[in-house]
Motif scaffolding. Structure first.
Motif, mmCIF file in Angstrom:
data_model
loop_
_atom_site.group_PDB
_atom_site.id
_atom_site.type_symbol
_atom_site.label_atom_id
_atom_site.label_comp_id
_atom_site.label_asym_id
_atom_site.label_seq_id
_atom_site.Cartn_x
_atom_site.Cartn_y
_atom_site.Cartn_z
ATOM 1 N N THR A 7 45.405 47.495 43.576
ATOM 2 C CA THR A 7 44.540 46.360 43.899
ATOM 3 C C THR A 7 44.786 45.736 45.274
ATOM 4 O O THR A 7 43.870 45.092 45.808
ATOM 5 N N PRO A 8 45.986 45.903 45.910
ATOM 6 C CA PRO A 8 46.104 45.380 47.286
ATOM 7 C C PRO A 8 45.070 45.966 48.241
ATOM 8 O O PRO A 8 44.689 45.325 49.229
ATOM 9 N N VAL A 9 44.586 47.179 47.957
ATOM 10 C CA VAL A 9 43.584 47.809 48.832
ATOM 11 C C VAL A 9 42.260 47.047 48.780
ATOM 12 O O VAL A 9 41.443 47.139 49.695
ATOM 13 N N LEU A 10 42.051 46.277 47.719
ATOM 14 C CA LEU A 10 40.820 45.493 47.600
ATOM 15 C C LEU A 10 40.661 44.479 48.728
ATOM 16 O O LEU A 10 39.569 43.968 48.958
ATOM 17 N N HIS A 11 41.749 44.191 49.419
ATOM 18 C CA HIS A 11 41.689 43.195 50.494
ATOM 19 C C HIS A 11 41.507 43.843 51.865
ATOM 20 O O HIS A 11 41.446 43.139 52.868
ATOM 21 N N GLU A 12 41.433 45.173 51.907
ATOM 22 C CA GLU A 12 41.232 45.856 53.184
ATOM 23 C C GLU A 12 39.745 45.897 53.514
ATOM 24 O O GLU A 12 38.926 46.277 52.680
ATOM 25 N N ALA B 119 38.494 54.556 28.044
ATOM 26 C CA ALA B 119 39.749 54.677 27.299
ATOM 27 C C ALA B 119 40.504 53.355 27.216
ATOM 28 O O ALA B 119 41.499 53.256 26.498
ATOM 29 N N LEU B 120 40.046 52.346 27.936
ATOM 30 C CA LEU B 120 40.757 51.061 27.952
ATOM 31 C C LEU B 120 40.401 50.213 26.733
ATOM 32 O O LEU B 120 39.244 50.211 26.293
ATOM 33 N N PRO B 121 41.363 49.469 26.183
ATOM 34 C CA PRO B 121 41.023 48.494 25.148
ATOM 35 C C PRO B 121 40.209 47.356 25.755
ATOM 36 O O PRO B 121 40.187 47.176 26.987
ATOM 37 N N ALA B 122 39.561 46.584 24.927
ATOM 38 C CA ALA B 122 38.651 45.547 25.411
ATOM 39 C C ALA B 122 39.333 44.563 26.345
ATOM 40 O O ALA B 122 38.785 44.186 27.390
ATOM 41 N N TRP B 123 40.560 44.139 25.982
ATOM 42 C CA TRP B 123 41.232 43.137 26.814
ATOM 43 C C TRP B 123 41.533 43.677 28.208
ATOM 44 O O TRP B 123 41.425 42.961 29.214
ATOM 45 N N ALA B 124 41.904 44.978 28.305
ATOM 46 C CA ALA B 124 42.215 45.577 29.601
ATOM 47 C C ALA B 124 40.944 45.762 30.439
ATOM 48 O O ALA B 124 40.953 45.552 31.650
ATOM 49 N N ALA B 125 39.844 46.154 29.759
ATOM 50 C CA ALA B 125 38.571 46.289 30.465
ATOM 51 C C ALA B 125 38.111 44.943 31.004
ATOM 52 O O ALA B 125 37.584 44.853 32.122
ATOM 53 N N ASP B 126 38.307 43.892 30.222
ATOM 54 C CA ASP B 126 37.954 42.536 30.674
ATOM 55 C C ASP B 126 38.778 42.147 31.899
ATOM 56 O O ASP B 126 38.261 41.554 32.857
ATOM 57 N N LEU C 51 40.224 44.169 34.096
ATOM 58 C CA LEU C 51 39.767 44.972 35.236
ATOM 59 C C LEU C 51 38.449 44.442 35.777
ATOM 60 O O LEU C 51 38.263 44.329 37.001
ATOM 61 N N ALA C 52 37.531 44.100 34.897
ATOM 62 C CA ALA C 52 36.238 43.567 35.332
ATOM 63 C C ALA C 52 36.431 42.287 36.137
ATOM 64 O O ALA C 52 35.751 42.063 37.148
ATOM 65 N N GLY C 53 37.361 41.444 35.704
ATOM 66 C CA GLY C 53 37.630 40.208 36.434
ATOM 67 C C GLY C 53 38.165 40.471 37.824
ATOM 68 O O GLY C 53 37.768 39.813 38.803
ATOM 69 N N VAL C 54 39.060 41.465 37.945
ATOM 70 C CA VAL C 54 39.629 41.816 39.248
ATOM 71 C C VAL C 54 38.544 42.330 40.186
ATOM 72 O O VAL C 54 38.450 41.915 41.349
ATOM 73 N N LEU C 55 37.694 43.232 39.680
ATOM 74 C CA LEU C 55 36.660 43.819 40.528
ATOM 75 C C LEU C 55 35.579 42.806 40.906
ATOM 76 O O LEU C 55 35.085 42.801 42.038
ATOM 77 N N ALA C 56 35.197 41.971 39.953
ATOM 78 C CA ALA C 56 34.110 41.025 40.203
ATOM 79 C C ALA C 56 34.487 39.956 41.221
ATOM 80 O O ALA C 56 33.621 39.426 41.920
ATOM 81 N N THR C 57 35.769 39.625 41.301
ATOM 82 C CA THR C 57 36.201 38.538 42.203
ATOM 83 C C THR C 57 36.818 39.045 43.493
ATOM 84 O O THR C 57 37.206 38.246 44.340
ATOM 85 N N ALA D 87 30.195 47.322 32.273
ATOM 86 C CA ALA D 87 28.781 47.705 32.326
ATOM 87 C C ALA D 87 27.931 46.562 32.871
ATOM 88 O O ALA D 87 26.918 46.794 33.548
ATOM 89 N N ALA D 88 28.334 45.317 32.592
ATOM 90 C CA ALA D 88 27.574 44.156 33.059
ATOM 91 C C ALA D 88 27.594 44.021 34.572
ATOM 92 O O ALA D 88 26.734 43.344 35.150
ATOM 93 N N LEU D 89 28.576 44.669 35.234
ATOM 94 C CA LEU D 89 28.665 44.582 36.693
ATOM 95 C C LEU D 89 27.807 45.619 37.400
ATOM 96 O O LEU D 89 27.578 45.533 38.609
ATOM 97 N N VAL D 90 27.314 46.618 36.662
ATOM 98 C CA VAL D 90 26.637 47.764 37.262
ATOM 99 C C VAL D 90 25.175 47.452 37.579
ATOM 100 O O VAL D 90 24.444 46.911 36.746
ATOM 101 N N ASP D 91 24.758 47.822 38.777
ATOM 102 C CA ASP D 91 23.356 47.672 39.188
ATOM 103 C C ASP D 91 22.578 48.981 39.085
ATOM 104 O O ASP D 91 21.390 48.978 38.773
ATOM 105 N N VAL D 92 23.255 50.102 39.387
ATOM 106 C CA VAL D 92 22.572 51.392 39.466
ATOM 107 C C VAL D 92 23.419 52.444 38.760
ATOM 108 O O VAL D 92 24.631 52.511 38.978
ATOM 109 N N VAL D 93 22.785 53.275 37.933
ATOM 110 C CA VAL D 93 23.455 54.415 37.300
ATOM 111 C C VAL D 93 22.898 55.702 37.914
ATOM 112 O O VAL D 93 21.683 55.893 37.975
ATOM 113 N N VAL D 94 23.788 56.564 38.367
ATOM 114 C CA VAL D 94 23.394 57.833 38.979
ATOM 115 C C VAL D 94 24.033 58.970 38.197
ATOM 116 O O VAL D 94 25.242 58.961 37.944
#
Length: 498
Positions: free
Chosen positions: A302-307, A319-326, A328-334, A360-367
């Motif tokens: 995640t430090p690369v997210l600041h580059e 493969a992630l449990p719900a709490w871990a997916a939540d 991760l979603a928080g990290v990516l969204a912010t 899935a709620a963060l996704v705009d386009v599926v390819v």
């Protein structure tokens, strides 16, 4: 090598440099400038990356204001990270492609500090005219290998580069100390040396951390999209359409999900789209780990997210449990770049419907990424690309071998093709049918027993000897010609002739 280039060089260093120059001549390394080399995706131990990042960040503060590039590379010579404050040196190193995503292995960049450190597994200093490539002779490079404390293997190098006119005798000592500190920090973070090598997770590299010590998710770098090297070898209509969809979405700042089989080339597709869009920055792919390792896995990349300009590709989130997916979603969204803009990221799955709800709620386009078996026109160009990367030069593929490659089902996609090609080109300079796995030439629909598989493989090997006939193959195998014909039919063997 000119004698004046070795003035003031010790006898041992002189021997090492002369040997390196001889290897470069044998490999036909261009002597005038370093060609930008597309390195593809490579596995990198996240503990090595984070330990190196920590040590080099401290070293950078020590060298603040000095024209010294501080770099971490993997065990193949691929530059992973570069710390540098001096603007002139920054521009200069960019011009010679000594930057993240580019390879400086000896076979690519000639005699240089980090390439020699990897070749000899020893700290190495290459000054000015000692460089094989002329465009590097304005620099002095010092590098030291980082040894994995758990296996003894080379995990990568620490490299310091400065102007040759202002190089310091302390450069090599600094690189050696930083390499040892990185190795020590790796040991501290893993709780001690492993008793044996363990492969963790699908496709892990040999020597990866045992389950108890490190995240199974892998972190690896891909050459920046602006980077160089050959264009995408895949030119099929369906592949290009998918690349263009991702390119348009990225330019519009939209979040993309890629759906496709394992090995289809989803990360490669993102790299191709970024190259087309002329987007700069690091492309980092992260595969999800075991449930108990999510925290360490996130901390590794995640430090690369600041580059600025970086793009993250996250795979296997189903493969992630719900709490871990939540989480991760928080990290990516912010995640935000230094200018406050959202950091781009891509999610990949075998099926978009398998994405956890929060992601899935963060996704705009599926390819959809087309599987390799549906793109036979891409197989041979891709095989030639894999051969070139592995051997550092073009390798011939005979028409008969090309026909077998195009007709294969490739259940493992481009990953399987790469493995097949690498095994073949390690044995020959011209790939023919006999250099390919026997099962590629078989079209049987039923599962074969072990004995049947062995029999099929022997028949294919006999039939693929240049100039052979069925009669000669039967004689060699010790069976009748009629039996060979029956087995060819039963096993669906197709051996094209050149």
């Amino acid at each position: 090598m000119a004698p004046e280039a070795l003035a003031g060089t010790s006898a041992e260093s002189s021997l090492r440099l002369r040997a390196s120059w001889a290897r470069c001549e044998h490999l036909e390394v261009p002597p005038d400038e370093v060609p930008p080399v597309y390195s593809g995706a490579v596995d990198v131990d996240p503990v090595f990356v984070e330990s190196g990042r920590t040590v080099l960040a401290d070293l950078r503060s020590t060298l603040a204001g000095e024209p010294v590039g501080v770099m971490l590379t993997d065990a193949t010579g691929l530059v992973l990270q570069r710390f540098l404050d001096d603007a002139a040196m920054h521009r200069s190193l960019d011009r010679v492609h000594l930057a993240p995503g580019f390879s400086y292995a000896e076979a690519h960049a000639g005699t240089n500090g980090l390439g020699l450190a990897l070749a000899d597994r020893a700290p190495s200093l290459v000054r000015g005219a000692e460089h094989y490539v002329e465009s590097l002779r304005e620099y002095t490079c010092a590098a030291a290998p980082v040894l994995d404390p758990r296996t003894g293997d080379v995990a990568g190098t620490v490299n310091l580069t400065t102007w040759s006119r202002s190089s310091s005798g302390l450069l090599l000592a600094l690189a050696t100390t930083a390499a040892r500190s990185t190795s020590a920090l790796m040991l501290a973070r893993t709780g001690g040396p492993a008793q044996s090598r363990t492969t963790t997770g699908t496709g892990s590299a040999p020597g990866a951390l045992p389950d108890r010590a490190a995240p199974r998710g892998q972190v690896y770098r891909v050459v920046p999209a602006r980077a160089a090297g050959p264009a995408d070898p895949c030119a099929s209509r369906t592949w290009r359409a998918a690349v263009e969809q991702v390119e348009r979405a990225m330019l519009a700042g939209r979040v993309v999900a890629l759906a496709g089989e394992a090995g289809a080339g989803k990360t490669a597709l993102v790299a191709s789209a970024r190259r087309r869009a002329e987007l700069r920055g690091t492309l980092l792919a992260a595969r999800t780990p075991g449930v108990d390792e999510v925290g360490a896995w996130l901390a590794a990349w995640t430090p690369v997210l600041h580059e600025d300009g970086a793009c993250i590709v996250v795979s296997g989130t189903s493969a992630l449990p719900a709490w871990a997916a939540d989480q991760l979603a928080g990290v990516l969204a912010t995640a935000r770049r230094t200018d406050g803009a959202p950091q781009p990221f891509v999610l990949t799955e075998h099926d978009a419907a398998a994405l956890p709800g929060a992601l899935a709620a963060l996704v705009d386009v599926v390819v959809e990424v087309p599987p390799l078996r549906d793109r036979p026109e891409d197989v041979v160009p891709l095989a030639e690309h894999f051969a070139r990367v592995h051997r550092h030069r073009d390798v011939a593929i005979t028409p008969a071998a090309a026909q077998v490659l195009r007709a294969a089902a490739w259940p493992g996609g481009a990953t399987q093709l790469r493995q097949v090609v690498q095994a073949a080109v390690a044995r020959t300079d011209a790939v023919d049918v006999r250099h390919l796995p026997a099962d590629l030439a078989s079209r049987t629909r039923r599962s074969l027993s072990r004995l049947e598989s062995l029999e099929r493989d022997e028949i294919v090997r006999a039939l693929t000897v240049p100039g052979t006939t069925v009669a000669r193959a039967a004689e060699q195998l010790g069976i009748s010609r009629a039996t060979v014909y029956r087995r060819i039919s039963a096993y669906g063997i197709e051996v094209p002739r050149a």
